[in-house]
Design a protein around this motif. Structure first.
Motif, short mmCIF file in Angstrom:
data_model
loop_
_atom_site.label_atom_id
_atom_site.label_comp_id
_atom_site.label_asym_id
_atom_site.label_seq_id
_atom_site.Cartn_x
_atom_site.Cartn_y
_atom_site.Cartn_z
N GLU A 321 0.86 -1.19 0.00
CA GLU A 321 0.00 0.00 0.00
C GLU A 321 0.89 1.23 0.00
O GLU A 321 1.87 1.29 0.74
N GLU A 474 -7.72 -2.52 -9.22
CA GLU A 474 -6.30 -2.45 -8.90
C GLU A 474 -5.95 -1.38 -7.87
O GLU A 474 -4.81 -1.31 -7.42
N SER A 475 -6.91 -0.54 -7.51
CA SER A 475 -6.66 0.41 -6.43
C SER A 475 -6.33 -0.40 -5.19
O SER A 475 -6.88 -1.47 -4.99
N CYS A 476 -5.41 0.10 -4.36
CA CYS A 476 -5.06 -0.70 -3.19
C CYS A 476 -6.20 -0.70 -2.19
O CYS A 476 -6.26 -1.56 -1.32
N GLY A 477 -7.09 0.29 -2.29
CA GLY A 477 -8.25 0.32 -1.40
C GLY A 477 -7.97 1.00 -0.08
O GLY A 477 -8.77 0.94 0.84
N LYS A 478 -6.82 1.67 0.03
CA LYS A 478 -6.50 2.31 1.30
C LYS A 478 -7.26 3.61 1.48
O LYS A 478 -7.93 3.81 2.48
N ARG A 483 -10.62 4.55 -3.62
CA ARG A 483 -11.41 3.32 -3.49
C ARG A 483 -12.88 3.55 -3.84
O ARG A 483 -13.46 2.85 -4.67
#
Lengths: 617, 258
Positions: A321, A474-478, A483
């Motif tokens: 991340e 592919e977004s890290c979602g942090k 996100r």
């Protein structure tokens, strides 16, 4: 054999060069990913098998080379006969014996296998004369297609590791940094940060430990430049890394490469072992007191791990991340130590600059964008493949002169540069010089060098939807803007594709895009809305057609189109055979009928019809 | 010490101190959902975003998360600039779309005048706002029992392989610090269950009340060198015992004095 000093390397080079010259004639088989996929390995094996029981004067199996990607993937598998550069395309295993007999033994050319640009019988013998190659300038890709994959002897014979010898024997770290700064080399990974400045910053920071990392996490859909270099010319990367390490004062390096590139991992590992064995890497390089080790760090193929801080976390074994880079990674990077992170292509360019000098390098390209840049030219273009051109070359030249124009002479619609974070540029921008600044100004970006050409059958809203969908996954979602923001942008774009959107949605998309750009933590989110914003800027009427007229002008968006069969139908039954839902009925020789109620709009009939009788409306 | 301007007022801060700490000291209300003083700043919720500029930047502004941005001399901070307010509103709106039933988010959104989301509500959106406090606190405790798994919109907090986490000691630090009380646990009949893992609870030898899990107590005994007897009575009984002992000491003192 461990080389004890630069002189020994020079002697060794002479020896290897002489060994190379034993066989004037060489057969080069391209074993890049494209050619391998179309059967290059089988061809190479066949060559070896046939040559085993044949004696040919001035030729042996040693003069057969499995090289890295030669570039012209469209025409693969490629076989090149040196020294004259005879260029055989789409070679099959059954052609092998003929090539050996005719070309290798007798020195004749097999016309049938030569490249034909227009398919009209006119054929070109040498690859140097083909438009695809003629307009290119190769620096980072120079050795690809010339030497066997990860063969240190051939690399040294071509002058490899001479830059390292020069650096170790006669240059001070500051001189190297000055040379790189003077050359104007900008990072080839996408952002275009000056490599010399990065190295200088890293060197100035007081620390016992500094790291040099090579970013081989090429994640853009349709991009394979770094892969080709890692597979075909790994020693150039190693040499560049050792020079960088010597300049900044590092003793440990990492190559971050994705597991999806298994051949790259294998070849890099082999190259590291070969270089260590010769004393070109490891302890006391070339007998000096400088030591530098390289380890390969394999990633699991997360797109976000191409971002510097996420990459460093991944190398350290943490979740990939990104972190906020208010303190840059060159100051506080891997394990919180100063870290130089350069892209594969940047590092492969370094030895050439050291060898030929900054002044030579500066002459190529434009003033603020020196040198060359590799691209993977893909999409609806005739000549797909790996190319390298001087900075400042126009898009038109790349697409029409090198790429040979659009397939079937269809109208050009857009070119997508910079991968998912880049943008789509329309025909009006075709004369744009390709460099970091011009592309950013036009609303796209250089990125790592993916270039996807699109014709009039491409729906730009659909393209934006595709790239946003890629980024949502592919977004890290942090962080929330990336996100949730990209998720909502994707949902809104899907609404447009399905004809459910209103003009107010367009405004909402624009506003949210700008908020995502300001609010996101890392480069992924900050550039994520680019495909949407650039298509909305250049292809607004296409968005409006979806919204106002509930119509997809390119005939792509399923919800807005219907397939029909017109009276050109010859009753060949091809469409009936492919229709999975049995929506098409009819007898041989009679016009077929499409039942709209059963049609799922998969487009299989449209693709298979040779008589233009399946139409989209 | 450095001097910086926050909302027009010149304030002092330690060099390198993060802006959010200076802002909070100045009693300025800036929201933050993923911030906790016990763990390293994360910068995930983006609500603490502020506008920064400098005299020499010539009118150019940047937007940074105050929980991570270090204070420096001459920095000009605006915690409620128009663009910042706009961005915060968008973020709570996005939160509301993802967690439509989460009371804390509904309340926060209302503060920003967002009563129903302008975006597409996420079907089966749960109350986990992915602030990462639980995982960071778990790491800080030294257990690393849970982590965020997956990427993008499908990211979630989970033990390894979605199975009962082998490293969990049932300390409850994750659940008790979850801002939306999303992490469920239950304690009944001498057992505690969290993350699908069942723990035996210790019982106070004094009052019979259930205290912490046996595994957590054993961990503390080993790591912090605390004798196990310490955990055999509850905090309340400890206090009572201490009070009693203190009484003894006082009486002993009196005797000594006389």
């Amino acid at each position: 054999m461990q080389l004890k000093n630069p002189k020994q390397l020079a002697t060794l080079q002479k020896k290897y060069k002489a060994a190379e010259e034993r066989f004037p004639k060489k057969v080069l088989i391209c074993c890049g990913p494209g050619c391998l996929a179309s059967g290059a390995q089988k061809i190479s094996d066949k060559f070896k098998q046939v040559l085993k029981d044949k004696r040919i004067k001035g030729f042996s199996v040693e003069a057969l080379k499995e090289t890295g990607c030669h570039g012209f993937c469209e025409q693969g598998p490629l076989v090149i006969i040196e020294p004259d550069g005879t260029f055989y395309t789409r070679v099959k295993t059954k052609d092998v014996e003929e090539i050996i007999e005719m070309s290798v033994r007798k020195g004749e050319t097999i016309d049938r296998l030569l490249y034909s640009p227009n398919g009209d019988g006119q054929r070109i013998q040498r690859y140097h004369d083909i438009d695809f190659y003629r307009h290119q300038d190769r620096i980072a890709l120079a050795n690809l297609g010339k030497i066997s994959q990860c063969n240190i002897e051939e690399y040294i014979a071509l002058g490899g590791y001479q830059a390292l010898a020069k650096v170790i024997s006669s240059m001070k770290p500051d001189q190297i940094i000055d040379e790189i700064t003077e050359s104007g080399l900008r990072g080839r990974g996408g952002a275009g940060f000056a490599a010399g400045r990065k190295w200088a910053t890293c060197r100035k920071i007081e620390s016992d430990v500094r790291y040099v990392i090579c970013n081989g996490d090429e994640g853009d859909p349709g991009a394979f430049m770094d892969r080709a270099i890692m597979e075909g010319d790994p020693h150039a990367i190693l040499e560049g890394m050792v020079i960088a390490a010597f300049a900044v004062g590092s003793s440990q390096g990492y190559i971050y490469v994705r597991e999806e590139y298994p051949l790259a991992v294998v070849n890099l590992q082999k190259a590291i072992e070969q270089a260590e064995e010769m004393g070109l890497l490891g302890d006391n390089i070339l007998g000096s007191d400088f030591s530098f080790k390289i380890r390969i760090s394999r990633g699991a193929g997360a797109f976000v791990c191409g971002e510097s801080s996420a990459l460093m976390k991944s190398v350290a074994g943490e979740v990939g991340e990104p972190r906020a880079k208010y303190i840059r990674s060159v100051v506080k990077g891997l394990h919180d130590q100063p870290t130089v992170l350069n892209n594969v292509e940047t590092l492969a360019t370094v030895p050439v600059i050291i060898n030929k000098g900054a002044d030579w390098f500066k002459k190529i390209g434009t003033k603020k964008n020196t040198g060359t840049k590799a691209f993977s030219l893909v999409g609806k273009v005739r000549n797909t493949g790996l190319i390298e051109v001087a900075m400042g070359t126009t898009l038109r030249k790349i697409i029409y002169d090198i790429g040979g124009g659009i397939i079937d002479d269809r109208p050009f619609k857009a070119v997508q540069t910079g991968g998912p974070s880049g943008g789509c540029l329309p025909e009006s921008q075709l004369d744009l010089p390709v460099d970091f600044d011009s592309l950013t100004e036009a609303g796209s970006m250089m990125g790592s060098g993916g270039m996807i050409v699109m014709d009039d059958k491409t729906c730009m809203v659909d393209v934006a939807r595709y790239f946003l969908g890629f980024l949502v996954n592919e977004s890290c979602g942090k962080c929330v803007p990336c996100r949730e923001g990209l998720y909502q942008l994707h949902a809104l774009t899907v609404r447009v594709c399905e004809g459910r959107a209103t003009e107010a949605d367009l405004e909402k998309m624009e506003k949210l895009s700008n908020q995502v750009i300001i609010g996101s933590l890392c480069g992924l989110g900050k550039s994520g809305p680019n495909p949407l914003l650039s298509t909305m800027k250049y292809f607004r009427e296409e968005y409006l057609a979806h919204i106002r007229d509930k119509r997809c002008p390119a005939g792509v968006c399923r919800e807005l189109i219907t397939y029909e069969i017109n009276d050109k139908c010859t009753g060949c039954m091809a469409c009936i055979a492919v229709c999975a839902t049995h929506a098409i009925t009819g007898k041989k020789g009679e016009i077929h009928v499409l039942n709209q109620a059963k049609c799922t709009k998969c487009g299989a009939c449209y693709a298979v019809c040779k008589h233009d009788s399946v139409v989209v409306s | 010490m450095v001097n910086l301007t926050i909302n027009g007022k010149v304030v002092q801060a330690e060099e390198g101190e993060v802006l959010l700490s200076v802002i909070r000291r100045e009693k300025i209300d800036v929201p933050a959902l993923c911030h906790h003083e016990a763990v390293e700043a994360f910068g995930a919720c983006r609500l603490c975003v502020v506008e920064i500029t400098r005299q020499e930047w010539d009118g150019w502004c940047d937007y940074v998360t105050s929980c991570l941005y270090p204070a420096s001399d001459g920095l000009i901070v605006n915690t409620h600039a128009a663009k910042v307010n706009d961005l915060r509103k968008t973020i709570v709106d996005l939160f509301l779309a993802r967690h439509p039933k989460c009371p804390e988010i509904i309340e926060l959104a209302a503060e920003y005048g967002v009563y129903s989301t302008t975006y597409q509500t996420v079907v089966d959106g749960d109350n986990c706002i992915l602030c990462g406090l639980c995982t960071r606190i778990c790491d800080r405790m030294g257990f690393h029992a849970i982590s965020t798994v997956g990427r993008g919109h499908g990211k979630e907090v989970s033990p390894p392989l979605h199975k009962a986490p082998p490293d969990c000691t049932g300390c409850l630090a994750c659940a008790q610090n979850c801002p939306t009380s999303f992490i469920e646990y239950s304690a009944a009949k001498g057992f505690l269950t969290i993350w699908d893992k069942k723990f035996e609870l210790l019982k106070c030898s004094g009052c019979g009340k259930e205290t912490i899990t046996k595994v957590f107590a054993e961990h503390l005994c080993q790591e912090r060198k605390i004798p196990f007897e310490y955990f055999q009575i509850c905090d309340e009984c400890h206090r009572k015992q201490l009070a009693a002992t203190m009484g003894e000491i006082t009486s002993w003192d009196r005797e000594a004095a006389s």
